[in-house]
Scaffold this motif. Structure first.
Motif, PDB file in Angstrom:
ATOM      1  N   ASN A 171       0.860  -1.182   0.000  1.00 22.29           N
ATOM      2  CA  ASN A 171       0.000   0.000   0.000  1.00 22.29           C
ATOM      3  C   ASN A 171       0.894   1.229   0.000  1.00 22.29           C
ATOM      4  N   GLN A 172       0.322   2.405  -0.176  1.00 19.61           N
ATOM      5  CA  GLN A 172       1.121   3.615  -0.331  1.00 19.61           C
ATOM      6  C   GLN A 172       0.244   4.841  -0.237  1.00 19.61           C
ATOM      7  N   ARG A 173       0.917   5.990  -0.151  1.00 27.94           N
ATOM      8  CA  ARG A 173       0.180   7.241  -0.201  1.00 27.94           C
ATOM      9  C   ARG A 173      -0.202   7.514  -1.653  1.00 27.94           C
ATOM     10  N   SER A 174      -1.401   8.007  -1.861  1.00 27.44           N
ATOM     11  CA  SER A 174      -1.865   8.384  -3.197  1.00 27.44           C
ATOM     12  C   SER A 174      -2.378   9.810  -3.146  1.00 27.44           C
ATOM     13  N   HIS A 175      -2.256  10.490  -4.262  1.00 31.57           N
ATOM     14  CA  HIS A 175      -2.827  11.827  -4.380  1.00 31.57           C
ATOM     15  C   HIS A 175      -4.026  11.779  -5.303  1.00 31.57           C
ATOM     16  N   VAL A 176      -5.184  12.157  -4.779  1.00 30.99           N
ATOM     17  CA  VAL A 176      -6.386  12.279  -5.598  1.00 30.99           C
ATOM     18  C   VAL A 176      -6.612  13.766  -5.830  1.00 30.99           C
ATOM     19  N   THR A 177      -6.533  14.192  -7.080  1.00 35.64           N
ATOM     20  CA  THR A 177      -6.704  15.609  -7.404  1.00 35.64           C
ATOM     21  C   THR A 177      -7.987  15.773  -8.202  1.00 35.64           C
ATOM     22  N   VAL A 178      -8.915  16.553  -7.658  1.00 33.17           N
ATOM     23  CA  VAL A 178     -10.231  16.720  -8.285  1.00 33.17           C
ATOM     24  C   VAL A 178     -10.454  18.186  -8.611  1.00 33.17           C
ATOM     25  N   THR A 179     -10.836  18.446  -9.853  1.00 32.43           N
ATOM     26  CA  THR A 179     -11.248  19.786 -10.259  1.00 32.43           C
ATOM     27  C   THR A 179     -12.733  19.741 -10.584  1.00 32.43           C
ATOM     28  N   GLU A 196     -12.060  11.542   0.293  1.00 28.22           N
ATOM     29  CA  GLU A 196     -11.343  10.706   1.274  1.00 28.22           C
ATOM     30  C   GLU A 196     -12.034   9.359   1.466  1.00 28.22           C
ATOM     31  N   ALA A 197     -13.349   9.378   1.395  1.00 35.76           N
ATOM     32  CA  ALA A 197     -14.103   8.137   1.622  1.00 35.76           C
ATOM     33  C   ALA A 197     -13.856   7.102   0.530  1.00 35.76           C
ATOM     34  N   GLN A 198     -13.297   7.529  -0.607  1.00 34.61           N
ATOM     35  CA  GLN A 198     -13.056   6.586  -1.701  1.00 34.61           C
ATOM     36  C   GLN A 198     -11.681   5.909  -1.614  1.00 34.61           C
ATOM     37  N   GLY A 199     -10.793   6.402  -0.768  1.00 33.01           N
ATOM     38  CA  GLY A 199      -9.484   5.758  -0.616  1.00 33.01           C
ATOM     39  C   GLY A 199      -9.626   4.385   0.023  1.00 33.01           C
ATOM     40  N   SER A 200      -8.573   3.568  -0.064  1.00 30.73           N
ATOM     41  CA  SER A 200      -8.574   2.326   0.722  1.00 30.73           C
ATOM     42  C   SER A 200      -8.719   2.710   2.185  1.00 30.73           C
ATOM     43  N   THR A 216      -5.062   0.261   9.387  1.00 32.20           N
ATOM     44  CA  THR A 216      -4.388  -0.861   8.726  1.00 32.20           C
ATOM     45  C   THR A 216      -5.414  -1.867   8.210  1.00 32.20           C
ATOM     46  N   GLU A 217      -6.350  -2.244   9.083  1.00 32.98           N
ATOM     47  CA  GLU A 217      -7.354  -3.247   8.707  1.00 32.98           C
ATOM     48  C   GLU A 217      -8.357  -2.681   7.697  1.00 32.98           C
ATOM     49  N   ARG A 218      -8.706  -1.419   7.887  1.00 33.94           N
ATOM     50  CA  ARG A 218      -9.625  -0.767   6.957  1.00 33.94           C
ATOM     51  C   ARG A 218      -9.042  -0.780   5.529  1.00 33.94           C
ATOM     52  N   ALA A 219      -7.769  -0.452   5.383  1.00 35.70           N
ATOM     53  CA  ALA A 219      -7.151  -0.447   4.051  1.00 35.70           C
ATOM     54  C   ALA A 219      -7.100  -1.861   3.487  1.00 35.70           C
ATOM     55  N   LYS A 224      -7.860  -1.189  -3.468  1.00 35.14           N
ATOM     56  CA  LYS A 224      -8.255  -0.466  -4.678  1.00 35.14           C
ATOM     57  C   LYS A 224      -7.050  -0.248  -5.589  1.00 35.14           C
ATOM     58  N   PHE A 225      -7.230  -0.593  -6.841  1.00 37.80           N
ATOM     59  CA  PHE A 225      -6.276  -0.192  -7.868  1.00 37.80           C
ATOM     60  C   PHE A 225      -6.417   1.307  -8.124  1.00 37.80           C
ATOM     61  N   VAL A 226      -5.462   1.879  -8.800  1.00 40.58           N
ATOM     62  CA  VAL A 226      -5.585   3.274  -9.208  1.00 40.58           C
ATOM     63  C   VAL A 226      -6.836   3.437 -10.075  1.00 40.58           C
ATOM     64  N   GLU A 227      -7.165   2.390 -10.845  1.00 38.60           N
ATOM     65  CA  GLU A 227      -8.373   2.428 -11.679  1.00 38.60           C
ATOM     66  C   GLU A 227      -9.650   2.459 -10.822  1.00 38.60           C
ATOM     67  N   ASP A 228      -9.636   1.709  -9.718  1.00 41.86           N
ATOM     68  CA  ASP A 228     -10.810   1.709  -8.841  1.00 41.86           C
ATOM     69  C   ASP A 228     -11.005   3.060  -8.176  1.00 41.86           C
ATOM     70  N   LEU A 229      -9.893   3.605  -7.733  1.00 41.72           N
ATOM     71  CA  LEU A 229      -9.937   4.867  -6.999  1.00 41.72           C
ATOM     72  C   LEU A 229     -10.474   5.979  -7.897  1.00 41.72           C
ATOM     73  N   VAL A 230      -9.955   6.061  -9.115  1.00 43.29           N
ATOM     74  CA  VAL A 230     -10.392   7.140 -10.008  1.00 43.29           C
ATOM     75  C   VAL A 230     -11.859   6.940 -10.404  1.00 43.29           C
ATOM     76  N   ARG A 231     -12.267   5.689 -10.578  1.00 47.48           N
ATOM     77  CA  ARG A 231     -13.670   5.434 -10.925  1.00 47.48           C
ATOM     78  C   ARG A 231     -14.611   5.696  -9.751  1.00 47.48           C
ATOM     79  N   ASP A 232     -14.192   5.304  -8.560  1.00 47.84           N
ATOM     80  CA  ASP A 232     -15.082   5.497  -7.412  1.00 47.84           C
ATOM     81  C   ASP A 232     -15.286   6.973  -7.111  1.00 47.84           C
TER      82      ASP A 232
END
Lengths: 269, 269, 269, 269
Positions: A171-179, A196-200, A216-219, A224-232
């Motif tokens: 797992n890792q830190r991800s940046h979700v940027t929304v305009t 935030e609710a869409q992250g692992s 830890t357990e929640r993630a 989620k793949f990067v594809e899941d995150l962007v779609r969700d």
């Protein structure tokens, strides 16, 4: 300017070089100032005002027959800001700029960090999280559009890694940027919470051990793949009828590679 | 930790992994948090408090027999800051950190932009200038040193270019970065003013035409190599008996090249 | 994937999680890798090949019914590059990527520094100048467009400052960034030379005193606002009938301010 | 320079402003050029030469009675580099610089990305990994020290998170930055391998699914705090008797926070 202009000046008078005519017959879509750092306050949805430091860029259109714009007027505008900013105040500032610069259209961009107080998921202990926000107003006095961008850091956990491994998952830190561009002002706090609710799992500044177990357990329960995150994120934005246009970008700073996985969805719906 | 430790735990109790003993016999000079962005206020010499956004790094020494430090305590300290900061308040914060982390010594670093209102040299019109400030407190509870760093942008104009050319002289923005350690707190505003006075000319956010004439001629009348600039700043710091140690670095972003000229003087006088 | 899928696998076989179907019915415009650093060679117009280090981003469109793309295939493509790159080689690489990823369309972006040997204007002494280049190929196999971007640093000297001052004129380094789309491959070296010629003066890595006199006087004889610079570059691009679309941006790192003057012209002519 | 000097010049002769005497009586520890980008090759331990792009900084000491250094000589030195660099070649370059600049001492710093081909742990598939390398030579002609710095990205997995959670454990990319000074040249490849072996797992550019299973389980089997990572690297460096001095820094880009955990060990052993 040319030499004849300067000969017509009265003693002690200075030539307005920028105000001269231009003969190249090329209009400039955007001209102004960039990289201006200034203190500012942002007004949150609940009316509270948060001090921050903004990076300002301001520009206007310049017609083909005008030699130059008046750079110092942008700086005066930035310096005179006394009121806290929010989206409607920004639109007022945009009107003021376009009028003051005598321009057909113009654009204001301000980037600043915003801080929100969050309670840890189990212990409830509070701490600040920082989000990078960028606001843009662009257009004419009569028709300007406002775009709100926020970068929300979250945790992403790889579904493939979880599935194929006997235990663990990278797992890792991800940046979700929304305009978003919307028919009415959105609550920045609500938009951040939705993302935030869409992250692992979401992030917090301060976590107790009970919280660390939870995240830890929640993630792990929520890979989620990067594809899941962007779609969700896109799916949630699709549900909000006030949103007229959006772009979602997700960058996963992969913990098993030295590069990022990245995805983007754009909608003009 | 090992499995036996965990078997001794009461139901529902969590293991303090970081609190365990470490067997490698290697002390860690510095361990803590880095890259923490948080709102803050800086108290100027005249008592006014300026809101800004700080980038915090905090660390402590960890003895060879201790497995880990308590990262969340750093975050709690940063989050609980209610008072405005100045050098003496920072030293108090340092004491609090070293005590809370039960450490022999520790270090706090905060970097933030500071804004000062300046009057243009001829018109007197006021505008803000931004300066990047970094404060560091390092040491034990009984003996900590405080270093103040400020990056001051100025104009530099090349003496060689002026001398060999029939007209004109290349000039550019330069960064003068000064770190000082002093026997008593220095006024940040006074230090900045001293540094600015050594440039070929100082900078302003907003200049009228009469001011632009002044700064152009002032720089031309006052040409300085990167060597002159670093020496002139050092000479002024040498005169201030409260300053115990300093470093001056100057970087000229040469307008005729795609690289910088750079110089550094360090003194422990 | 769900647990039942995994029960159908043969021993030792691994599930292709990314290959599963996706039920959200949201296509992803772009998904791939970003921030990949890799060695590369760029082939100049004269056939010589220049080693450099590229920052790669590659992505493809993913239809609504596909769960994920194959990230490792992008990395394999980047790693297997043996041939030097130029615009036509990039288009071939784009085709290979879109085919390999089984995608409707895709995009490749590579950013790298390019070095050109230049002779100083009077002494003729040679040195290298570095230019940041970005190449993008975007589209389907049958219809992909290629954009070439180059950042060219030049000197700009302020006409207003020159006119109103008894002597001297403020000048500074400026970045001229040009993106072009053309009907046939352009010579990068020729494009850079065209852009450099529009500055108040161009830059060199190494100048003798006779050269420094030349560049100082040349800039003073040739003052340009950010508006002049952006228009003069646009005017030259307008003359080249092979250019179908361009964007010119100029940023002046003002030597009298701590911010930039900036302008942009875009043409779809 | 003063006006009398210039009157003594022959027609057409230019004044050497930098060569004049200086009256401030302040020596400059370091003066030179910075931010110079240039192509270069690094020679690996096995004799192969790798093309890269270096960021060069070069400076020398300037005595109190000399007004300026000769900036163009640094640029000539950088431009004339034809041979591939390694540590002994760098020391030769340092000697050449100090001699050419007629200086008591000097310093060269070059930062560049290095690429190593690695085989994935199970599939054996090969790909490139990039490492940021910085080499510094500092001192007099007779006594110069050479420091080698390499930034090695690895995975770190949190032992606390693993212990307190029923499943999973947060992990992230970490940067391990090691600077070493040694009695004889070290193999950069061997140093990198030593550092990578201390991570919870090392990174690869390209992994097949069997490899991803391996790295996931390897990291889970091998949890390390930032304190463990910095100590384990220090322990390995302590074993190498050729190493006279080292600094190890580790930064974990925490996947559950928006900041880093960080640690540092320094040894002059």
């Amino acid at each position: 300017m040319n030499i004849h202009d300067s000969q017509l000046l009265m003693p002690g008078q200075m030539i307005d070089v920028q105000g001269s005519a231009d003969l190249r017959q090329i209009a400039i879509e955007r001209v102004g100032v960039k990289g201006v750092r200034a203190p500012m306050r942002w007004r949150l949805g609940d009316g509270t005002e948060q001090p921050s430091v903004g990076l300002f860029a301001m520009d206007v259109a310049l017609p083909a027959d005008r030699k130059g714009t008046h750079m110092s007027r942008f700086m005066a505008l930035i310096g005179e800001q006394a009121a806290a900013l929010d989206m409607s105040q920004l639109i007022a500032l945009h009107r003021e700029m376009v009028t003051l610069l005598d321009a057909r259209r113009g654009r204001i961009e301000i980037a600043f960090p915003l801080f929100l107080r969050k309670a840890a998921p189990v212990s409830g202990i509070e701490s600040l999280m920082d989000y990078q926000v960028t606001v843009v107003v662009d257009g004419t006095i009569d028709h300007a559009v406002a775009d709100l961008t926020v970068l929300v850091p979250v945790t992403s956990l790889c579904p493939c890694s979880k599935t194929i491994s006997d235990y663990g998952a990278h797992n890792q830190r991800s940046h979700v940027t929304v305009t978003v561009r919307s028919s009415e002002p959105l609550s920045l706090e609500a938009l951040i919470a939705t993302i935030e609710a869409q992250g692992s799992c979401e992030l917090w500044g301060l976590l107790k051990r009970v919280d660390e177990k939870y995240v830890t357990e929640r993630a792990y329960d929520n890979p989620k793949f990067v594809e899941d995150l962007v779609r969700d994120v896109a799916a949630r934005l699709n549900e909000d009828k006030r949103i007229q246009r959006y772009v979602v970008e997700v960058e996963n700073f992969e913990s098993i590679h030295n590069h990022s996985a990245w995805a983007r969805i754009e909608s003009d719906a």
